[in-house]
Design an enzyme around this catalytic site. Structure first.
Site, PDB file in Angstrom:
ATOM      1  N   GLN A 180       0.845  -1.193   0.000  1.00 31.09           N
ATOM      2  CA  GLN A 180       0.000   0.000   0.000  1.00 31.09           C
ATOM      3  C   GLN A 180       0.884   1.247   0.000  1.00 31.09           C
ATOM      4  O   GLN A 180       1.708   1.442   0.894  1.00 31.09           O
ATOM      5  CB  GLN A 180      -0.929   0.027   1.216  1.00 31.09           C
ATOM      6  CG  GLN A 180      -1.986   1.131   1.108  1.00 31.09           C
ATOM      7  CD  GLN A 180      -2.813   1.256   2.360  1.00 31.09           C
ATOM      8  OE1 GLN A 180      -2.288   1.548   3.432  1.00 31.09           O
ATOM      9  NE2 GLN A 180      -4.121   1.070   2.234  1.00 31.09           N
ATOM     10  N   TYR A 202      -6.364  10.576   4.468  1.00 36.23           N
ATOM     11  CA  TYR A 202      -4.992  10.896   4.112  1.00 36.23           C
ATOM     12  C   TYR A 202      -4.942  11.768   2.854  1.00 36.23           C
ATOM     13  O   TYR A 202      -5.966  12.259   2.400  1.00 36.23           O
ATOM     14  CB  TYR A 202      -4.165   9.613   4.010  1.00 36.23           C
ATOM     15  CG  TYR A 202      -4.093   8.897   5.347  1.00 36.23           C
ATOM     16  CD1 TYR A 202      -3.612   9.559   6.480  1.00 36.23           C
ATOM     17  CD2 TYR A 202      -4.554   7.599   5.501  1.00 36.23           C
ATOM     18  CE1 TYR A 202      -3.568   8.941   7.712  1.00 36.23           C
ATOM     19  CE2 TYR A 202      -4.520   6.961   6.750  1.00 36.23           C
ATOM     20  CZ  TYR A 202      -4.030   7.642   7.848  1.00 36.23           C
ATOM     21  OH  TYR A 202      -4.005   7.034   9.063  1.00 36.23           O
ATOM     22  N   ARG A 257      -7.868   2.178  -2.972  1.00 34.90           N
ATOM     23  CA  ARG A 257      -8.699   2.092  -1.762  1.00 34.90           C
ATOM     24  C   ARG A 257      -9.400   3.424  -1.500  1.00 34.90           C
ATOM     25  O   ARG A 257      -8.775   4.486  -1.540  1.00 34.90           O
ATOM     26  CB  ARG A 257      -7.862   1.717  -0.546  1.00 34.90           C
ATOM     27  CG  ARG A 257      -8.750   1.361   0.658  1.00 34.90           C
ATOM     28  CD  ARG A 257      -7.971   0.951   1.874  1.00 34.90           C
ATOM     29  NE  ARG A 257      -8.867   0.341   2.865  1.00 34.90           N
ATOM     30  CZ  ARG A 257      -8.547   0.147   4.126  1.00 34.90           C
ATOM     31  NH1 ARG A 257      -7.364   0.507   4.581  1.00 34.90           N
ATOM     32  NH2 ARG A 257      -9.402  -0.410   4.967  1.00 34.90           N
ATOM     33  N   GLY A 302      -9.042  -7.172   8.822  1.00 33.68           N
ATOM     34  CA  GLY A 302      -7.950  -6.507   9.510  1.00 33.68           C
ATOM     35  C   GLY A 302      -7.581  -7.192  10.807  1.00 33.68           C
ATOM     36  O   GLY A 302      -6.787  -8.135  10.834  1.00 33.68           O
TER      37      GLY A 302
END
Length: 369
Positions: free
Chosen positions: A102, A182, A229, A322
């Site tokens: 990622q 982000y 994503r 996760g």
């Protein structure tokens, strides 16, 4: 072990044949506690243990020094970091697994302590009013510096360089982190993007940077090895606030992604209850499955039953897990035998060392013990 479960069926993703639809979601673990922010042997062991996932998506890895916002997170921008990642990809491949990295830039979710006193970068001069995990502990975020056009172009090249390094390190592909408040997400939302140039104002302009990043990355690697994503209904966490333009912006982005031959689109269901927020979308998979024509992966608080159900209903092609993968390195095997899951220790999520990282036993080890 039964393999009739939807989660345990194989799937073709781009030109990759994956053994199941139980994917490992990207999770920050803060184990790269060295001056060069590079992975080492415990990372290789951690990912090797979890190689039975249909696909591992690595922890977010910064594409430049300016992309950092948390302590002890690994990078993919230097030669040393790239070389270090090779032991991880080799370990996963030796176990028959597949792994994407990622690519990460936190933007304003950072602190001057990471940047020699310089302000973090963002779409606009805004403060997420959150906290940054610095070497001296949690600190209040500050008002970021609005990126110049030159800095935007440099950042796009940093994503490209990160992807090139990822291929050199032996990764099977990359996931562009345009989620969770982000940097790229900061460009998408008009609550954090107040620009009036080609990267602000209209929906098309606010989304522009993502497509320029994809176009740059596909110059150095196959387009069908690129994942994206998104977290459309993120609200009230990671400094992100929704408004009436947020979901239409993601509708535009998801629809335009159909013009690319991507590996997959990775979506998150809301992290918080947005059912009473009139302009939010509480059911992400239901909204975007009819829009997106490629492989769709869904994430956030799924268990075995819900994971099987959402695939059976045709709302997703795979599920990214996760926390269950933290404490259950052999999660697909446990699903196959309907074995109980081990609990995770939240106190060791972000602490250095092997405790709470590589010391969770597999089911066969539990039985022996």
């Amino acid at each position: 072990m039964s393999k009739t479960q939807a989660l345990l069926q194989p799937i073709e993703v781009g030109d990759l044949a994956l053994k199941n639809r139980v994917w490992m979601a990207p999770m920050t673990r803060s184990r790269a506690n060295n001056a060069e922010n590079k992975v080492f042997d415990i990372h290789a062991n951690y990912y090797r243990q979890r190689a039975s996932a249909g696909l591992i998506i690595s922890e977010g890895s910064q594409i430049s020094p300016r992309a950092v916002g948390y302590i002890n997170t690994p990078g993919i921008y230097s030669e040393a970091q790239t070389e270090a990642w090779k032991q991880v990809t080799q370990a996963v491949h030796e176990e028959g697994g597949r792994i994407f990295i990622q690519l990460w830039h936190v933007g304003r979710m950072s602190h001057p302590d990471f940047h020699g006193g310089k302000l973090p970068l963002s779409a606009s001069a805004t403060n997420p009013n959150s906290k940054s995990f610095t070497p001296e502990g949690f600190k209040e975020t500050v008002t970021a510096k609005e990126m110049s056009l030159e800095e935007i172009k440099e950042t796009i090249q940093d994503f490209k360089n990160g992807a090139k390094n990822a291929m050199e390190a032996g990764f099977d592909g990359v996931e562009i982190h345009s989620s969770n408040g982000y940097l790229l997400h900061q460009f998408f939302n008009s609550t954090s993007n107040h620009r009036t140039d080609a990267y602000g104002g209209t929906i098309e302009n606010r989304a522009r940077i993502l497509f320029e990043v994809i176009d740059a990355i596909k110059e150095v690697m196959p387009e069908n090895r690129i994942g994206v994503r998104l977290n459309p209904s993120l609200h009230g966490v990671f400094g992100m606030t929704m408004n009436e333009e947020t979901i239409p912006t993601f509708d535009y982005i998801v629809n335009k992604l159909n013009g690319y031959n991507l590996a997959y689109l990775h979506l998150s269901e809301p992290f918080t209850d947005v059912s009473k927020l009139e302009f939010a979308e509480p059911n992400i998979a239901k909204r975007y499955r009819p829009i997106y024509k490629g492989t769709l992966v869904i994430n956030s608080a799924f268990d075995q039953e819900k994971g099987n159900q959402i695939i059976e209903e045709g709302l997703a092609d795979a599920v990214a897990f996760g926390k269950p993968f933290i404490s259950n390195p052999d999660l697909p095997e446990r699903f196959a035998s309907h074995a109980p899951l081990a609990d995770w220790d939240q106190d060791t999520f972000y602490t250095p060392g092997e405790k709470g990282y590589t010391d969770y036993p597999k089911l066969e080890q539990e039985k022996v013990g």
